[in-house]
Write a protein that holds these residues in place. Sequence first.
Motif, PDB file in Angstrom:
ATOM      1  N   ASN A  71       0.830  -1.204   0.000  1.00 44.06           N
ATOM      2  CA  ASN A  71       0.000   0.000   0.000  1.00 44.06           C
ATOM      3  C   ASN A  71       0.863   1.252   0.000  1.00 44.06           C
ATOM      4  O   ASN A  71       0.550   2.246  -0.665  1.00 44.06           O
ATOM      5  N   LEU A  72       1.944   1.227   0.766  1.00 43.99           N
ATOM      6  CA  LEU A  72       2.866   2.364   0.791  1.00 43.99           C
ATOM      7  C   LEU A  72       3.420   2.621  -0.608  1.00 43.99           C
ATOM      8  O   LEU A  72       3.450   3.766  -1.081  1.00 43.99           O
ATOM      9  N   ARG A  73       3.850   1.567  -1.279  1.00 41.70           N
ATOM     10  CA  ARG A  73       4.392   1.711  -2.633  1.00 41.70           C
ATOM     11  C   ARG A  73       3.361   2.328  -3.579  1.00 41.70           C
ATOM     12  O   ARG A  73       3.687   3.191  -4.409  1.00 41.70           O
ATOM     13  N   ALA A  77       3.692   5.992  -5.381  1.00 47.36           N
ATOM     14  CA  ALA A  77       3.614   6.096  -6.837  1.00 47.36           C
ATOM     15  C   ALA A  77       2.494   7.035  -7.270  1.00 47.36           C
ATOM     16  O   ALA A  77       2.645   7.821  -8.220  1.00 47.36           O
ATOM     17  N   HIS A  78       1.369   6.972  -6.580  1.00 46.07           N
ATOM     18  CA  HIS A  78       0.232   7.838  -6.901  1.00 46.07           C
ATOM     19  C   HIS A  78       0.594   9.311  -6.718  1.00 46.07           C
ATOM     20  O   HIS A  78       0.097  10.179  -7.461  1.00 46.07           O
ATOM     21  N   SER A 110       3.132   1.516 -12.821  1.00 44.53           N
ATOM     22  CA  SER A 110       1.902   0.763 -13.063  1.00 44.53           C
ATOM     23  C   SER A 110       1.064   0.574 -11.806  1.00 44.53           C
ATOM     24  O   SER A 110      -0.161   0.466 -11.889  1.00 44.53           O
ATOM     25  N   VAL A 111       1.700   0.527 -10.630  1.00 44.59           N
ATOM     26  CA  VAL A 111       0.922   0.274  -9.416  1.00 44.59           C
ATOM     27  C   VAL A 111       0.102   1.486  -8.992  1.00 44.59           C
ATOM     28  O   VAL A 111      -0.817   1.357  -8.176  1.00 44.59           O
ATOM     29  N   PRO A 116      -7.000   4.038  -5.984  1.00 46.18           N
ATOM     30  CA  PRO A 116      -8.396   4.204  -5.529  1.00 46.18           C
ATOM     31  C   PRO A 116      -8.920   3.018  -4.732  1.00 46.18           C
ATOM     32  O   PRO A 116      -9.820   3.176  -3.896  1.00 46.18           O
ATOM     33  N   ALA A 117      -8.365   1.836  -4.960  1.00 49.47           N
ATOM     34  CA  ALA A 117      -8.872   0.644  -4.274  1.00 49.47           C
ATOM     35  C   ALA A 117      -8.433   0.576  -2.815  1.00 49.47           C
ATOM     36  O   ALA A 117      -9.042  -0.165  -2.035  1.00 49.47           O
TER      37      ALA A 117
END
Length: 331
Positions: A71-73, A77-78, A110-111, A116-117
Amino acid sequence: MPTHRADVVSVTAWVDDATKAPSMHNAQPWKFRYVPALNVLRLHMDTDRSMPRTDPTHRGMHISCGAALFNLRVAVAHAGWSAEVQLLPDPDDPTLLATAVFAEREGNDSVSSLYPAIHHRHSSREPFTDEPVPEVLLDGLKGAARAEGAAMSVLGDWQVDAVIDVVREAAQDETLSPAVREEITRWTGSGTGVSDGIPAYAFGPRHHYGRAPVRDFAVGRKVPDRRSADFEQAPCLAVLGTPEDRPRDWLLAGQALERVLLQSTLDGLSTSLNSQALERPELRWLLRAPHSGSASAFPQMLLRLGYGPVVPPTPRRAVSDVLHVDRGTSP
């Protein structure tokens, strides 16, 4: 070292997103420490939240922390940054599970599309419909697991029957062990106002009919106003596994698990996790899917996938409880 360092406000937001990960009994066994001067975030296992009866090797804690790391990654990235992650960087400190060094990123990761999930993914112990999960979605989830160094095997009908028998045996053993029941009770059934554990409202209904293996956290306790329900007769079950069975593999399994769960959420699927049989070494190997290959030689998690109702989230600890900002530069 990177020219630009991540500011504390950003890192705090990323850690807050990380804590939305699933964990065994929602114990949330993670601690983060950020050193701005070194631009490094450290992820530690919080052994005060260990479960010696059901997780004596801390395998489950590693998987939980691996899910938080993924989740951190995604959050990093976001935000347009990258995280250079090193697993188990200090052999002398087994509680230090990973470090992350941040840098501003050019291009897409890509991650980041999974972000949003993070806030919509919730484990469900509600009945799913018997609508089959399309093969194209299952193939995508298998790819998500592979991308993180793990493998996901979807079970056939006869394999589902065998797994259900294993889960039932684990549940029976659980009810006969006062020590195990006491440990589960510690982390489940709390009322409102708590920040961790599985509250009674998230237990789901009692199992009345159907073949879906859903863990009953009531463990014989009476839950007021709890209903009964029919579960799916043809559950879609999958086993997530790794080639080896060491702490590093457990962390990889956690990251793969969360990637599968986030992709499932974006695909419109409901998900449920079951570690009950995996907590018993003598039963765990029975969950290995035949002919699945060496990539999943060691089962790490049993997943249930399908279409079900939206469920409320389980509570989360405040980020201030899990993140420490170190103004010094000490290692």
